[in-house]
Motif scaffolding. Sequence first.
Motif, PDB file in Angstrom:
ATOM      1  N   ALA A  43       0.543  -1.601  -0.476  1.00 18.22           N
ATOM      2  CA  ALA A  43       0.189  -0.225   0.349  1.00 18.22           C
ATOM      3  C   ALA A  43       0.958   1.022  -0.151  1.00 18.22           C
ATOM      4  O   ALA A  43       0.623   2.299  -0.399  1.00 18.22           O
ATOM      5  CB  ALA A  43      -1.300   0.147   1.375  1.00 18.22           C
ATOM      6  N   HIS A  44       1.964   1.013   0.847  1.00 16.38           N
ATOM      7  CA  HIS A  44       3.016   2.196   1.189  1.00 16.38           C
ATOM      8  C   HIS A  44       3.972   1.984   0.370  1.00 16.38           C
ATOM      9  O   HIS A  44       4.994   2.941   0.041  1.00 16.38           O
ATOM     10  CB  HIS A  44       2.771   2.457   2.658  1.00 16.38           C
ATOM     11  CG  HIS A  44       2.152   2.642   2.986  1.00 16.38           C
ATOM     12  ND1 HIS A  44       1.434   4.333   2.954  1.00 16.38           N
ATOM     13  CD2 HIS A  44       1.349   2.318   4.141  1.00 16.38           C
ATOM     14  CE1 HIS A  44       0.350   4.144   3.919  1.00 16.38           C
ATOM     15  NE2 HIS A  44       0.390   2.691   4.164  1.00 16.38           N
ATOM     16  N   ASP A  45       4.003   1.046  -0.397  1.00 15.31           N
ATOM     17  CA  ASP A  45       5.275   1.175  -1.644  1.00 15.31           C
ATOM     18  C   ASP A  45       6.999   1.264  -0.565  1.00 15.31           C
ATOM     19  O   ASP A  45       7.966   1.815  -0.896  1.00 15.31           O
ATOM     20  CB  ASP A  45       5.044   1.531  -3.015  1.00 15.31           C
ATOM     21  CG  ASP A  45       6.055   1.529  -4.058  1.00 15.31           C
ATOM     22  OD1 ASP A  45       7.132   0.809  -3.809  1.00 15.31           O
ATOM     23  OD2 ASP A  45       6.817   2.084  -4.887  1.00 15.31           O
ATOM     24  N   ASP A  46       6.965   0.409   0.867  1.00 10.63           N
ATOM     25  CA  ASP A  46       7.811   0.944   1.631  1.00 10.63           C
ATOM     26  C   ASP A  46       8.546  -0.755   2.158  1.00 10.63           C
ATOM     27  O   ASP A  46       7.300  -1.454   2.400  1.00 10.63           O
ATOM     28  CB  ASP A  46       7.229   1.842   2.848  1.00 10.63           C
ATOM     29  CG  ASP A  46       7.702   1.895   3.864  1.00 10.63           C
ATOM     30  OD1 ASP A  46       9.479   1.992   3.785  1.00 10.63           O
ATOM     31  OD2 ASP A  46       7.448   1.910   4.542  1.00 10.63           O
ATOM     32  N   LEU A  47      10.075  -0.641   1.528  1.00 10.92           N
ATOM     33  CA  LEU A  47      10.466  -1.478   1.689  1.00 10.92           C
ATOM     34  C   LEU A  47      10.427  -1.957   3.224  1.00 10.92           C
ATOM     35  O   LEU A  47      10.498  -2.921   3.871  1.00 10.92           O
ATOM     36  CB  LEU A  47      11.724  -1.343   1.196  1.00 10.92           C
ATOM     37  CG  LEU A  47      12.964  -2.641   2.028  1.00 10.92           C
ATOM     38  CD1 LEU A  47      12.301  -4.314   1.382  1.00 10.92           C
ATOM     39  CD2 LEU A  47      14.543  -2.649   1.108  1.00 10.92           C
ATOM     40  N   ALA A  48      10.476  -0.852   4.895  1.00 12.48           N
ATOM     41  CA  ALA A  48      10.163  -0.846   5.954  1.00 12.48           C
ATOM     42  C   ALA A  48       9.401  -1.404   6.315  1.00 12.48           C
ATOM     43  O   ALA A  48       9.531  -2.128   7.527  1.00 12.48           O
ATOM     44  CB  ALA A  48      10.680   0.889   6.262  1.00 12.48           C
ATOM     45  N   ARG A  49       8.467  -1.626   5.216  1.00 12.11           N
ATOM     46  CA  ARG A  49       6.821  -2.338   6.113  1.00 12.11           C
ATOM     47  C   ARG A  49       6.806  -3.650   5.980  1.00 12.11           C
ATOM     48  O   ARG A  49       6.344  -4.245   6.259  1.00 12.11           O
ATOM     49  CB  ARG A  49       6.319  -1.518   5.224  1.00 12.11           C
ATOM     50  CG  ARG A  49       5.853  -0.140   6.125  1.00 12.11           C
ATOM     51  CD  ARG A  49       4.875   0.736   5.872  1.00 12.11           C
ATOM     52  NE  ARG A  49       4.589   1.978   5.852  1.00 12.11           N
ATOM     53  CZ  ARG A  49       3.671   2.374   6.709  1.00 12.11           C
ATOM     54  NH1 ARG A  49       2.319   1.741   6.407  1.00 12.11           N
ATOM     55  NH2 ARG A  49       3.711   3.428   6.753  1.00 12.11           N
TER      56      ARG A  49
END
Length: 119
Positions: A43-49
């Motif tokens: 959803a956030h295009d975020d590797l940290a998630r």
Amino acid sequence: MDRIALRGLRAKGFHGVLPRERAEGQPFVVDVDLGVDTRAAAAHDDLARTVDYGLVAEQVTAVVTGEPCDLLETLAQRIADQCLSHEAVHEAIVTVHKPQAPISVPFADVTITIKRSRA
């Protein structure tokens, strides 16, 4: 639960009960299947998630090349513990292959597969 899989990670290790295995080492191949909820990352295009599978690959290889143990069971558990140290990983299925195991008859592979999850 979504799955992130790494197949065929290869490294030389010095695991086994025989002195020759500890002295000479041999190749080990590892497959890991990680249970991760990837919805927030997507959803956030975020590797940290999610979990960085490149980092996991490096860590798994470090376990194989690291401190020797007698049993494949122990090696698989160490790998599973490393995978589960990542907050995003809820479950780890680990298969360790020992294709050059000291067996006196023709064989293709020896493996152990374990499944571990967060308590």
